[in-house]
Design a protein around this motif. Structure first.
Motif, PDB file in Angstrom:
ATOM      1  N   LEU A  72       5.147   1.189   0.816  1.00  0.00           N
ATOM      2  CA  LEU A  72       5.237  -0.216   1.742  1.00  0.00           C
ATOM      3  C   LEU A  72       4.939  -1.785   1.041  1.00  0.00           C
ATOM      4  CD1 LEU A  72       3.604   1.056   5.680  1.00  0.00           C
ATOM      5  CD2 LEU A  72       5.942   1.705   4.116  1.00  0.00           C
ATOM      6  N   LYS A  73       5.427  -2.676   1.543  1.00  0.00           N
ATOM      7  CA  LYS A  73       5.376  -4.039   0.748  1.00  0.00           C
ATOM      8  C   LYS A  73       5.793  -4.809   2.531  1.00  0.00           C
ATOM      9  CE  LYS A  73       7.394  -5.690  -2.043  1.00  0.00           C
ATOM     10  NZ  LYS A  73       8.013  -5.696  -4.114  1.00  0.00           N
ATOM     11  N   SER A 128      -3.611   8.299   4.797  1.00  0.00           N
ATOM     12  CA  SER A 128      -4.831   8.408   3.494  1.00  0.00           C
ATOM     13  C   SER A 128      -3.324   7.515   3.691  1.00  0.00           C
ATOM     14  CB  SER A 128      -4.260   9.056   2.667  1.00  0.00           C
ATOM     15  OG  SER A 128      -4.901  10.709   2.895  1.00  0.00           O
ATOM     16  N   PHE A 129      -4.360   6.137   2.042  1.00  0.00           N
ATOM     17  CA  PHE A 129      -3.925   5.044   2.083  1.00  0.00           C
ATOM     18  C   PHE A 129      -4.524   5.011   0.320  1.00  0.00           C
ATOM     19  CE2 PHE A 129      -3.992   4.190   6.398  1.00  0.00           C
ATOM     20  CZ  PHE A 129      -3.386   3.492   6.743  1.00  0.00           C
ATOM     21  N   ARG A 130      -4.005   4.469  -0.347  1.00  0.00           N
ATOM     22  CA  ARG A 130      -4.230   4.831  -1.773  1.00  0.00           C
ATOM     23  C   ARG A 130      -3.589   3.441  -2.852  1.00  0.00           C
ATOM     24  NH1 ARG A 130      -1.442   9.922  -4.726  1.00  0.00           N
ATOM     25  NH2 ARG A 130       0.783   8.820  -4.906  1.00  0.00           N
ATOM     26  N   GLY A 131      -3.786   2.429  -3.155  1.00  0.00           N
ATOM     27  CA  GLY A 131      -3.103   1.424  -4.145  1.00  0.00           C
ATOM     28  C   GLY A 131      -3.083   0.260  -3.324  1.00  0.00           C
ATOM     29  N   GLY A 176      -4.803  -6.479   6.040  1.00  0.00           N
ATOM     30  CA  GLY A 176      -5.201  -4.871   5.925  1.00  0.00           C
ATOM     31  C   GLY A 176      -4.073  -3.457   6.516  1.00  0.00           C
ATOM     32  N   LEU A 177      -4.599  -2.686   6.760  1.00  0.00           N
ATOM     33  CA  LEU A 177      -4.681  -1.062   7.065  1.00  0.00           C
ATOM     34  C   LEU A 177      -4.452  -1.020   9.027  1.00  0.00           C
ATOM     35  CD1 LEU A 177      -6.541   0.826   4.621  1.00  0.00           C
ATOM     36  CD2 LEU A 177      -3.665  -0.448   4.380  1.00  0.00           C
ATOM     37  N   ALA A 178      -3.897  -0.515   9.395  1.00  0.00           N
ATOM     38  CA  ALA A 178      -3.989  -0.075  11.033  1.00  0.00           C
ATOM     39  C   ALA A 178      -3.586   1.880  10.952  1.00  0.00           C
ATOM     40  CB  ALA A 178      -2.556  -0.951  11.541  1.00  0.00           C
ATOM     41  N   LYS A 179      -4.209   2.675  12.109  1.00  0.00           N
ATOM     42  CA  LYS A 179      -3.358   3.425  12.815  1.00  0.00           C
ATOM     43  C   LYS A 179      -3.287   3.744  14.015  1.00  0.00           C
ATOM     44  CE  LYS A 179      -6.543   6.387  14.195  1.00  0.00           C
ATOM     45  NZ  LYS A 179      -5.854   7.075  14.759  1.00  0.00           N
ATOM     46  N   VAL A 234       0.726  -0.671   0.038  1.00  0.00           N
ATOM     47  CA  VAL A 234       0.031  -0.264  -0.159  1.00  0.00           C
ATOM     48  C   VAL A 234       0.879   1.365  -0.398  1.00  0.00           C
ATOM     49  CG1 VAL A 234      -0.547   0.093   2.413  1.00  0.00           C
ATOM     50  CG2 VAL A 234      -1.937   0.734   0.879  1.00  0.00           C
ATOM     51  N   GLU A 235       0.580   2.453  -0.436  1.00  0.00           N
ATOM     52  CA  GLU A 235       1.222   3.623  -0.636  1.00  0.00           C
ATOM     53  C   GLU A 235       0.065   4.549   1.437  1.00  0.00           C
ATOM     54  OE1 GLU A 235       0.971   4.114  -4.646  1.00  0.00           O
ATOM     55  OE2 GLU A 235       2.001   5.992  -4.594  1.00  0.00           O
TER      56      GLU A 235
END
Length: 766
Positions: free
Chosen positions: A370-371, A412-415, A402-405, A305-306
């Motif tokens: 990030l990968k 913001s996340f994209r891609g 998934g995503l975390a904060k 994700v970016e």
């Protein structure tokens, strides 16, 4: 003349010129506008009543002030977009206001006198015709106002209105009930009282402190005249409420539950190809997760994700091997460093930082890729293609990604991607060097030329070309603007090429994918829009509808199921609160936010219908787009998708044509519109918005695309010549004027085109 008084109201759309006087004089013909127009919203009705004398206005204000609240709703950007007034009608959290005060499908906040704010939990009742809404907030022991009995307010009786005019909270104004008047065919209380934006939804109190009406309209002609819905309408609504939980009311930015599962609070939302998050989470370290529901491939596989942080002291990134609860790994930037952590439970004693370091590859205050590569016996973590960590920890070896904060981070996340192998994020050194060599002598006083665009396109794909060019822009400030223009030109060229292929001359109308073409228009302005993602979503939506149908379902049954799914189950609706937003012209944002213009909603309707086996055409009425469903009758049935799929009679359509066409009827407007013309109409809508915003670059982008689809558009070619001149593309402007002079089209002032051509020659010599 009357108007509603919510502060977010927009009653007109200003027309601003983007051309100099010289250029305007050169224009031989004006472009034909095709911008969609909003339908006239129905006005609320009210009944007259009568009252008796009692408490002074000063005492009434003191008594009622505690029961009056401010009501605000958020816009598409998450910021406050409008504010009005409401008042307590039940101690257990029921608030009355106007429907137009709360917008449509938006987060709503109620603020009490003491300054405490509450998110609305439920839209308890609504009546669109009467412009009324009742909200439910999670609080009790409120002080409700008493509702008056019908017909108890006499003509000439004094009234007091409390509200938030012009954002000035808890203001009081005194006036007189001057009688009952018909407004748009409906009886309303006419008040001799100054009404301002923000008063909407405020209570009209009689001398006994009872609510006699709800402020709704003000006169657009005179300041001291307003109108209110009679309290009897509110009482009738309370007898038959239609509760809608807020999670069903909201569609703006709502994540698709089939794709994402948010956990531990915070606000996750989708905006134009990005996922955004803000607010404290309830998990460890104010952690909040958004878990992908996508099926995972067999090991080894990669997830990427970016991410961009609003503040580099925050933390946000990827999670993997998640149990969809408190156990998972995480790879993320945190306070300008990179971390890989393992979370074994809900508290700090079950959180372990496996490694942490700074990386030169990480770019602060910018997008970073990030990968994570997951293999059988190790975990590899990369930032912008540079390996940062190699970890052998194997506490968890399966689970979701998934995503975390963390903390109060805004990110913001994209891609977001999941694949067995994800290609490198940046171009290879060799490719990057070739691109840099090509741009070494890029002139700072001219835009990128066509031959340079061609050369770069041959070296690599669009995304990697943009990355290499943006790298160079950071190093060479003087060339930065032109390099970005080159990247944008490559992107626009790629989109236009795809559109040209869709509308190739050998394509039959039935073979043209209208949804893909509409998505490419959105991609033209936002290169993060991936048509494949939304085409996949369309397939999923069609499958959801098909699940409710038997195999031998009739056309009428399919149409009924389509309407039920779109307008009742998923809440798609015409955009009234932000009608003129560009978002309404982008089909991807129509899908995401579930609201749009008549034409974007109609395209969605047509394409879903096609996937169900229905034959639906677009019908381009002047200023308002509708569809004709051919599958259910011999001559078809007109449907107004903007109005929730309501049938539209031919007589009503004729009236619309006469009204919008200067009293002239033209049967051509009732014919099916070819898909090419539908896409051109969508582009003209965007062109009109860009013209009013004086955005010359955007105007050029849309005109270039229109001509790419149809080279015979001569008026648009002339406009393109002017826009190319205005943006410094002199050689390309000359090419357009030469084309027009060669064609010598009727209706054009060829003498002025010659003058413009000669002027361009002098500019090119300079």
């Amino acid at each position: 003349m009357f108007r509603r008084v919510c502060r977010a109201e927009r009653v007109s759309f200003p027309a601003l010129s983007v051309f100099s006087l010289t250029c305007l004089l050169l224009m031989p013909l004006a472009l034909r506008a095709a911008e969609e127009q909003p339908l006239v919203a129905p006005r609320p009705e009210a009944q007259a009543s009568a009252s008796d004398a009692g408490v002074s206005a000063e005492d009434l204000a003191v008594r009622a002030k505690e029961s009056v609240v401010s009501v605000s709703f958020a816009g598409r950007d998450g910021q406050e977009a409008g504010m009005g007034t409401g008042f307590v009608i039940d101690a257990n959290g029921l608030i009355a206001t106007n429907l137009h005060v709360i917008g449509e499908a938006r987060p709503i906040t109620v603020q009490l006198l003491d300054g405490t704010s509450y998110e609305v939990q439920e839209v308890y009742a609504t009546d669109r015709q009467m412009d009324l809404a009742v909200l439910k907030i999670a609080v009790d022991n409120l002080k409700p106002l008493k509702l008056a009995e019908p017909d108890t307010l006499k003509q000439g009786a004094e009234v007091v209105v409390l509200g938030n005019p012009q954002g000035l909270r808890y203001s009081v104004v005194k006036g007189v009930n001057s009688g009952t008047r018909e407004v748009d065919g409906k009886p309303m209380l006419q008040l001799a009282i100054p009404i301002e934006p923000g008063n909407s939804g405020g209570p009209v109190l009689d001398s006994q402190g009872r609510v006699q009406g709800i402020v709704t309209l003000k006169s657009a002609v005179t300041r001291n005249l307003g109108y209110a819905v009679n309290v009897s309408a509110l009482k009738g609504l309370l007898e038959k409420p239609n509760p809608v939980p807020i999670d069903r009311w909201l569609t703006i930015g709502t994540l698709d539950e089939h794709l994402w599962k948010p956990l531990f609070g915070s606000r996750w939302r989708q905006r134009a190809g990005r996922i955004q998050v803000d607010g404290f989470g309830s998990g460890l370290g104010s952690r909040s997760l958004c878990v992908s529901q996508e099926a995972l491939p067999e090991l080894p596989y990669e997830v990427a994700v970016e991410v961009k942080l609003d503040d580099e002291s925050g933390a946000a990134g990827l999670i993997f091997y998640s149990d969809e609860n408190t156990k998972h790994y995480g790879f993320y930037p945190s306070n300008k460093s990179l971390r890989i952590s393992r979370f074994d439970g809900p508290d700090v004693f079950l959180w372990r930082v496996l490694d942490e370091k700074k990386s030169n590859a990480y770019r602060e205050e910018e997008w970073n890729h990030l990968k994570v590569r997951l293999e059988k016996d190790r975990i590899l973590c990369f930032v912008n293609d540079e390996k940062v960590f190699e970890v052998k920890d194997q506490r968890y070896t399966e689970g979701k990604v998934g995503l975390a904060k963390f903390r109060n981070t805004v990110a913001s996340f994209r891609g977001f991607q999941i694949a067995s192998e994800i290609p490198p994020y940046r171009p290879s050194k060799e490719t990057a060097q070739k691109i840099l060599d090509l741009t070494e002598d890029l002139r700072v006083d001219r835009p990128p030329q066509a031959d340079l665009i061609e050369a770069v396109v041959k070296e690599t794909d669009e995304r990697r070309a943009q990355q290499a060019l943006q790298e160079r822009a950071r190093l060479l400030q003087k060339q930065a603007e032109r390099l970005k223009q080159l990247a944008q030109s490559i992107h626009e060229r790629a989109v236009r090429d795809e559109l040209k292929a869709i509308f190739a001359s050998d394509k039959k109308e039935a073979d043209i994918d209208l949804m893909e073409a509409a998505l490419l228009i959105a991609r033209l302005d936002n290169n993060e829009v991936d048509p494949k993602v939304y085409l996949g979503q369309m397939k999923s939506m069609a499958n959801e509808i098909n699940k409710t149908l038997p195999e031998d379902a009739s056309a009428k049954a399919k149409l009924k199921a389509l309407n039920q799914y779109l307008f009742h189950e998923t809440g798609f609706h015409g955009s009234r609160t932000n009608y003129y937003s560009r978002s309404n012209s982008y089909i991807n944002e129509t899908i995401e936010d579930r609201e749009g213009l008549p034409i974007t909603l109609s395209v969605l309707y047509m394409e879903l219908g096609r996937r169900l086996g229905l034959d639906i055409d677009g019908v381009g009425l002047p200023g308002h787009f509708v569809v004709r469903v051919n599958s259910i009758s011999e001559k078809g049935e007109l449907v107004d998708v903007f109005e929730g799929g309501e049938p539209l009679s031919d007589e009503a359509a004729k009236v619309m044509i006469l009204t919008a066409n200067g009293g002239r009827f033209d049967a051509e407007f009732l014919k099916a519109q070819p898909k090419r013309e539908i896409i051109q109409r969508m582009l003209r809508n965007l062109l009109n918005l860009a013209r009013d915003d004086e955005d010359v670059q955007a105007m050029l982008r849309y005109v270039e695309t229109m001509i790419a689809i149809d080279e015979e558009l001569l008026q648009e070619r002339w406009l393109r010549a002017v826009l190319r001149y205005q943006t410094g593309r002199i050689a390309e402007a000359i090419a357009d004027t030469d084309y027009l002079l060669e064609k010598s089209p009727e209706g054009f002032d060829l003498r002025r085109i010659h003058e413009f051509r000669n002027y361009l020659d002098t500019m090119q010599q300079d």
